[in-house]
Design an enzyme around this catalytic site. Structure first.
Site, PDB file in Angstrom:
ATOM      1  N   LYS A 177       0.838  -1.198   0.000  1.00 25.77           N
ATOM      2  CA  LYS A 177       0.000   0.000   0.000  1.00 25.77           C
ATOM      3  C   LYS A 177       0.875   1.250   0.000  1.00 25.77           C
ATOM      4  CE  LYS A 177      -1.803   2.814   2.997  1.00 25.77           C
ATOM      5  NZ  LYS A 177      -1.931   4.017   2.161  1.00 25.77           N
ATOM      6  N   GLU A 252       9.858   1.963  10.850  1.00 28.13           N
ATOM      7  CA  GLU A 252      10.817   3.064  10.672  1.00 28.13           C
ATOM      8  C   GLU A 252      10.019   4.349  10.752  1.00 28.13           C
ATOM      9  OE1 GLU A 252      13.901   3.073  10.787  1.00 28.13           O
ATOM     10  OE2 GLU A 252      14.375   0.959  10.454  1.00 28.13           O
ATOM     11  N   CYS A 286      13.371  11.711   6.757  1.00 29.08           N
ATOM     12  CA  CYS A 286      13.418  11.267   8.160  1.00 29.08           C
ATOM     13  C   CYS A 286      14.818  11.454   8.723  1.00 29.08           C
ATOM     14  CB  CYS A 286      12.986   9.813   8.247  1.00 29.08           C
ATOM     15  SG  CYS A 286      13.860   8.768   7.083  1.00 29.08           S
ATOM     16  N   GLU A 385       9.390  16.466  15.525  1.00 31.55           N
ATOM     17  CA  GLU A 385       9.717  16.416  14.098  1.00 31.55           C
ATOM     18  C   GLU A 385       8.785  17.366  13.344  1.00 31.55           C
ATOM     19  OE1 GLU A 385       8.599  12.948  11.723  1.00 31.55           O
ATOM     20  OE2 GLU A 385      10.651  12.899  10.957  1.00 31.55           O
TER      21      GLU A 385
END
Ligand code: NAD
Length: 483
Positions: A177, A252, A286, A385
């Site tokens: 997906k 992750e 990231c 973040e």
């Protein structure tokens, strides 16, 4: 189901292209008048059909020869590499990274498939002496079965590649997906895979919403393992659901990666590492360097030189020659970035430059890269973040304080240092609490044949990429024989 949409991009399930229950419009963030394409969206029932197709195909693929797997993976690699310019253009158009970055990412996807084509020929086990007389012990790796792959929007072809290639290499069937925002690159990859000679059902593309298709993967007892890359919030849900049904999973997630700059650093190198790490790919990595931790002797020179460098960075249409930084991926992400500019200011950080909306020829989600100075590590803008082109400079006294600040975060993906001292470089490599450490290199930008992943809140489970990928995509069997 015929939705009546011409040129609808469909799901690939059990070897057939099928329309789903809905349609999503893939919009170019550099020019919101540009429709990249219309992509079907599966409902839960169609996701279940794809899972069933994978389940049915899994035993056959698990028994396939290394040669058969090599042939499929090599063919996929060859086609990606021969079409990297076109795939890179599609990627840049739907995600907003610059054309060279998009082409580089497409090439990387091709290289990853080539690496795992080779690995398929190198599947090995161990035969060791038993502690009991006359008994043989063999240790082998077997496929997990059906692997559910859920990916984020920021690397629309490389992340799918680094999950799909090892899954197939080690004999698993796949339900994949892609992120809702960027189905185009995942769809193009699926088309390439569909032409590779892969048996029907071994690979399935299921585009659709995370809360529908992703959820269907997580909850199905026919999906043996889930590999997920995305935000911490979704990662937590993935973990909770997988644990509740004892499925293997790998996560992750985010980062708040530090780049330490010491007094003895080569200023040019440090500025290049910071500009690249913090702002290239619009900071949507990231591994982006969002905390620049700078010792006081070089602080002012570094801020002045980085500010000059930033003034030379051209933010514009991702497909335009000369653009250094493309747009933010969508309106929601742009609003999040701007809200953090406000949060940082309110907390007392000083915006040295950038952080503003920009108008370009076409309507898009453009903002100038932002640099905060006088930031502290306690500020929300230094702890959470942001996932945009925003970096904070945190001034420290010396190396010891720099290391402490670098490690004072709930994340632990990538960590960097710019120094000419072997002593500090060695100490930092040893003591940085991160999965990846960079010396005189940007925190973002990694090789494709070695492990990738982090510690603490950034990652969970075995590493991805390189030979270490086998740990997640296989399960170990120990066999005893008394001949
Ligand atoms: P996201 O968590 O919103 O979405 C990731 C994927 O999960 C998408 O495919 C989404 O549709 C799906 N999803 C959403 N809800 C779900 C649910 N309830 N069940 C199952 N699946 C669901 O993340 P994003 O915004 O696409 O990506 C940005 C994030 O990804 C950032 O935090 C970034 O740091 C992280 N990221 C991490 C790495 C890494 O390797 N550590 C690499 C790239 C991006």
């Amino acid at each position: 189901m015929d939705t009546g949409h011409k040129d609808l991009h469909k799901n690939f399930i059990g070897g057939e292209w099928l329309a789903g229950a809905g349609v999503t419009r893939n919009i170019n963030p550099s020019n919101t008048n540009d429709l990249v394409g219309e992509y079907t969206q599966a409902d839960a029932a169609q996701a279940a059909t794809a899972i069933a197709a994978a389940r049915a195909a899994a035993p056959g693929w698990a028994r396939s020869t290394p040669q058969a797997r090599y042939d499929v993976l090599k063919k996929i690699s060859d086609e990606i590499l021969s079409r990297k310019d076109e795939l890179g253009r599609l990627l840049a158009r739907e995600e907003g990274k610059t054309l060279p970055e998009g082409i580089g990412e497409a090439a990387r996807a091709g290289q990853i498939f080539a690496f795992f084509a080779g690995e398929a020929l190198r599947l090995a086990g161990e035969k060791i002496a038993s502690v009991r007389p006359g008994v043989d012990v063999e240790i082998t790796r077997e496929p997990m079965g059906v692997v559910g792959i859920i990916t984020p929007w920021n690397f629309p072809i490389a992340i799918p590649a680094w999950k799909i290639a090892p899954a197939l290499c080690y004999g698993n069937a796949v339900v994949f997906k892609p992120a809702d925002l960027v189905p185009g690159s995942g769809h193009a990859l699926a088309e390439i895979i569909s032409r590779s000679g892969i048996p029907a059902g071994v690979f399935n593309l299921v585009m659709g919403r995370g809360s529908v298709v992703g959820e269907a993967f997580l909850t199905s007892k026919h999906v043996d393992a889930i590999t997920f890359t995305g935000s911490v919030a979704t990662g937590r849900k993935v973990a909770a659901t997988c644990v509740s049904r004892m499925a293997k999973f790998q996560l992750e997630m985010g980062g708040k990666n530090p780049m330490v700059v010491l007094d003895d650093a080569d200023l040019k190198v440090a500025v290049e590492c910071a500009a690249n790490g913090a702002f290239f790919s619009t900071g949507q990595r990231c591994t982006a360097s969002s905390r620049l931790i700078v010792t006081e002797g070089i602080h002012d020179k570094f801020v002045a030189a980085l500010s000059e460098r930033m003034k030379g960075l051209l933010v514009d249409d991702a497909l335009k020659a000369g653009t250094h930084i493309g747009p933010v991926v969508d309106k929601t992400q742009l609003e999040q970035n701007l809200s953090y500019i406000g949060i940082g200011r309110d907390e007392g950080a000083r915006l040295a430059l950038g952080g503003e909306l920009i108008n370009r020829e076409n309507p898009g989600f453009y903002m100038s890269p932002a640099l905060f100075v006088d930031a502290t590590n306690a500020m929300r803008s230094s702890r959470e973040e942001i996932f945009g082109p925003v970096a904070s400079v945190i001034r420290v006294k010396n190396y010891d304080e720099a290391l402490a600040v670098a490690n004072d975060t709930e994340f632990g993906l990538s960590s960097g240092i710019c120094t000419t001292s072997l002593k500090y470089a060695s100490d930092f490599k040893r003591n940085a609490e991160a999965g990846m450490v960079m010396v005189n290199l940007a925190t973002a930008g990694v090789d494709y044949h070695v492990p990738f992943g982090g510690r603490k809140g950034s990652s969970y489970g075995p590493r991805e990429q390189g030979r270490y990928a086998a740990e997640f995509y296989t399960t170990v069997k120990t066999a005893y024989t008394l001949p």
